[in-house]
Enzyme design. Sequence first.
Site, PDB file in Angstrom:
ATOM      1  N   CYS A 273     130.009  67.670   7.011  1.00  0.00           N
ATOM      2  CA  CYS A 273     129.652  67.067   8.258  1.00  0.00           C
ATOM      3  C   CYS A 273     129.230  65.826   7.976  1.00  0.00           C
ATOM      4  O   CYS A 273     129.543  64.837   8.772  1.00  0.00           O
ATOM      5  CB  CYS A 273     128.045  67.698   8.579  1.00  0.00           C
ATOM      6  SG  CYS A 273     126.803  67.806   7.465  1.00  0.00           S
ATOM      7  N   HIS A 331     122.195  68.710   8.883  1.00  0.00           N
ATOM      8  CA  HIS A 331     123.615  68.483   9.662  1.00  0.00           C
ATOM      9  C   HIS A 331     123.416  67.126   9.805  1.00  0.00           C
ATOM     10  O   HIS A 331     122.435  66.462  10.188  1.00  0.00           O
ATOM     11  CB  HIS A 331     123.851  69.421  10.673  1.00  0.00           C
ATOM     12  CG  HIS A 331     124.993  69.284  11.537  1.00  0.00           C
ATOM     13  ND1 HIS A 331     126.082  69.251  10.825  1.00  0.00           N
ATOM     14  CD2 HIS A 331     125.360  68.971  12.818  1.00  0.00           C
ATOM     15  CE1 HIS A 331     126.992  68.892  11.678  1.00  0.00           C
ATOM     16  NE2 HIS A 331     126.349  69.017  12.916  1.00  0.00           N
ATOM     17  N   ASP A 354     129.186  64.404  17.852  1.00  0.00           N
ATOM     18  CA  ASP A 354     129.306  65.075  16.424  1.00  0.00           C
ATOM     19  C   ASP A 354     130.809  65.613  16.279  1.00  0.00           C
ATOM     20  O   ASP A 354     131.682  66.098  17.278  1.00  0.00           O
ATOM     21  CB  ASP A 354     128.423  66.431  16.643  1.00  0.00           C
ATOM     22  CG  ASP A 354     128.282  67.158  15.237  1.00  0.00           C
ATOM     23  OD1 ASP A 354     128.978  66.660  14.321  1.00  0.00           O
ATOM     24  OD2 ASP A 354     127.789  68.060  15.264  1.00  0.00           O
ATOM     25  N   TYR A 536     124.966  73.946   1.402  1.00  0.00           N
ATOM     26  CA  TYR A 536     124.031  73.157   2.055  1.00  0.00           C
ATOM     27  C   TYR A 536     123.999  73.962   3.769  1.00  0.00           C
ATOM     28  O   TYR A 536     122.893  73.947   4.392  1.00  0.00           O
ATOM     29  CB  TYR A 536     124.292  71.847   2.384  1.00  0.00           C
ATOM     30  CG  TYR A 536     125.366  71.558   3.464  1.00  0.00           C
ATOM     31  CD1 TYR A 536     125.001  71.236   4.789  1.00  0.00           C
ATOM     32  CD2 TYR A 536     126.727  71.399   3.077  1.00  0.00           C
ATOM     33  CE1 TYR A 536     126.061  70.503   5.825  1.00  0.00           C
ATOM     34  CE2 TYR A 536     127.756  71.279   4.203  1.00  0.00           C
ATOM     35  CZ  TYR A 536     127.210  70.693   5.197  1.00  0.00           C
ATOM     36  OH  TYR A 536     128.265  70.368   6.287  1.00  0.00           O
TER      37      TYR A 536
END
Length: 705
Positions: A273, A331, A354, A536
């Site tokens: 990300c 994120h 995103d 993560y």
Amino acid sequence: MAALKIANVNWQSNLNQAAHHTADYSSTDTILRRGQAFSITLNLRTTVRSGYHLTFVASTGPSPDESQQTKAVFNLSEEGATGWSATQEPSEPGCMNFKILSPANAIIGRYKLKLQTVSGNKVSSTLLGQFVLLFNPWCPSDDVYMANEEERQEYVLNDSGIIFQGLEKYIQQEAWNYGQFEEDILDISLAILDRSLNHRQDPAADVANRSDPVYVSRVVSAMVNSNDEKGVVEGRWSETYCSGTNPLQWSGSVTILRQWYRGRYKPVRYGQCWVFAGVMCTVLRSLGIPTRVVTNFNSAHDRNVNLSIDKYIDTSGKTLHFTEDSVWNFHVWNESWFIRRDLGSFYDGWQVLDATPQERSKGIYQCGPASTRAIKEGDVNLDYDSSFVFAAVNADYVTWIHYSNKRRERIYSDTKKIGKFISTKAVGTNSRVDITANYKYPEGSLKERKVYKKALKLLGVRSTGKRTKIRRRRRRPSAARRPNAMPPARPSISGKLSLDAPPVIGQDICLFLVLRNLNADFKTVKVKLRASAVLYTRKPKAEILQLSRSIKLGAEEVKEISFKISHCQYKNSLRDDRKILVTALCETKQGASLLVEKDVVLQDPFLTIKVLGAAVVHEAVDVQVTFTNPLSEVVTGCVLRAEGSGLLREQLRIDVARMAPMESSTVQFEITPYKSGTRQLQVDLVCAHFSDIKGFVMLDVAPAQ
């Protein structure tokens, strides 16, 4: 009358670059911003006489057309139909000075400028040159206008930054080299637009839409990932990175974008990300859209859009994958600043984008732009993807035990876990700014509850007894929603997992579990402890530790259980990521079960960077980097990498000698800054024996003497 003959065209580079805030671009192209006049000078071979009729033609795209605003025809002192205009300025003999003004809603991209001259019955056309037109945050009539100069400096002109990672209680800074002004990066950003599905399907219509930052930013969010086309970065969330680069080893966008471009648009492997967000920030800033990188801690991925994240564990505490819902430790996404003509002025301002490929939006892996105002007000029915972002910061987190007889017991429901410490870099400094209030009202407040219920209603979600149902589409059932769902039984014990000391890679991890009996009844507590290496995304990589204990607790008694995770137990599982999830499932016969969780991030040894002298443009200066092998074993094959816009034109790689256990090592190298101002130098020690050790230093580079 003789035709007007032009010896050469002076594009007034220094004057225009200063006025248009484009002097930082490392390009031979003329780079301008829309909605603002620019100057050109024509040096002539012939004497200028009256009787010439001059017409300018500006065109962009493969099929320029006035009806699509991709072609503008305009005469001197007359505004053309597309809003372009030209005026003649006083000039010296033998030359002609002009000011040309593009409209504030002009299409961005690469243009050709021609001059047509009519003299009597003779018509001639001369190509004056090419220029690149960008969005203009300095122009009040531009959709991307940003009134504050300090914010423009940060969100448009700053070519380095900080991306926040880690855990909500252990937030870490990671330096990132955006490098939007570096050589080739603007060309690559324009190539990204030309490689999109939209452009391949209908090039003329695609170019015609490039006046709108909503459209351009959405195209970029699709193109930064490689899922639907030959986009820039291929995502991977596993430990098998042998056919590419581990996402943790990237420190900036420049190397990634150049690799994609020079490799004939082959997706770069691999990203996660923060990589997608860093690359998208570079591309959007290079095009002139104010953009920042934002981190959401405890970020929900709500696959069935019912605003509930359901976690299932078995009786040993192991996570079961009954749903595709997940909660990531963090994120990272982007926000860009522009107005929303499609939604109304209430939704102007920061818009969430995103590029991480999680869900399809209108058939393509893209997300946004979603107005942060829409998310805060629960307007989840608005374009684009506001429901997805709303769930990421507002969903409930519900934990269930799944028994062997398929019975499920809801043991915990947390309405405040999701969407914590939403963070971005401060304007002008590297400190962290908490922007959670931009996304939601205070947790538990009446306004927050009202917005939440509004979102449920708009999504078609209703609560009935112990199940949440979605009226609009069939999905697998998930956990009960508040406020109609029955709350879980109250545990008769409480527990907390704590660390004995900050955990450091290469050393043992010492933890303890504190259990408290909450009533006067004597009880025996069966404790099942489990430790797993996780990404993560909280997806387990490997089991590290399992053990069981029985603890006897008297009336309101408190007891402590100590346990250790040795380095030899975790070392082979934490060579990339440094995260461990520790869980304790505590059961009694008298009361409900209790699940205690703790995320552990192992700290790296410090890496120190010293600049040995004054940093001056075009003057070499030495940099000294010192680091320590954190392990009780010899390590070999390490590489030190350094990069920084304005400091190094390409990433620098230096092989590091063999390091004995716990040995400190120093590497010295030379940099020659080529841009003045505040610059960020990133350093990364890459080693197969342990995860990367990263550091950065800020340099104030003085202009050339």
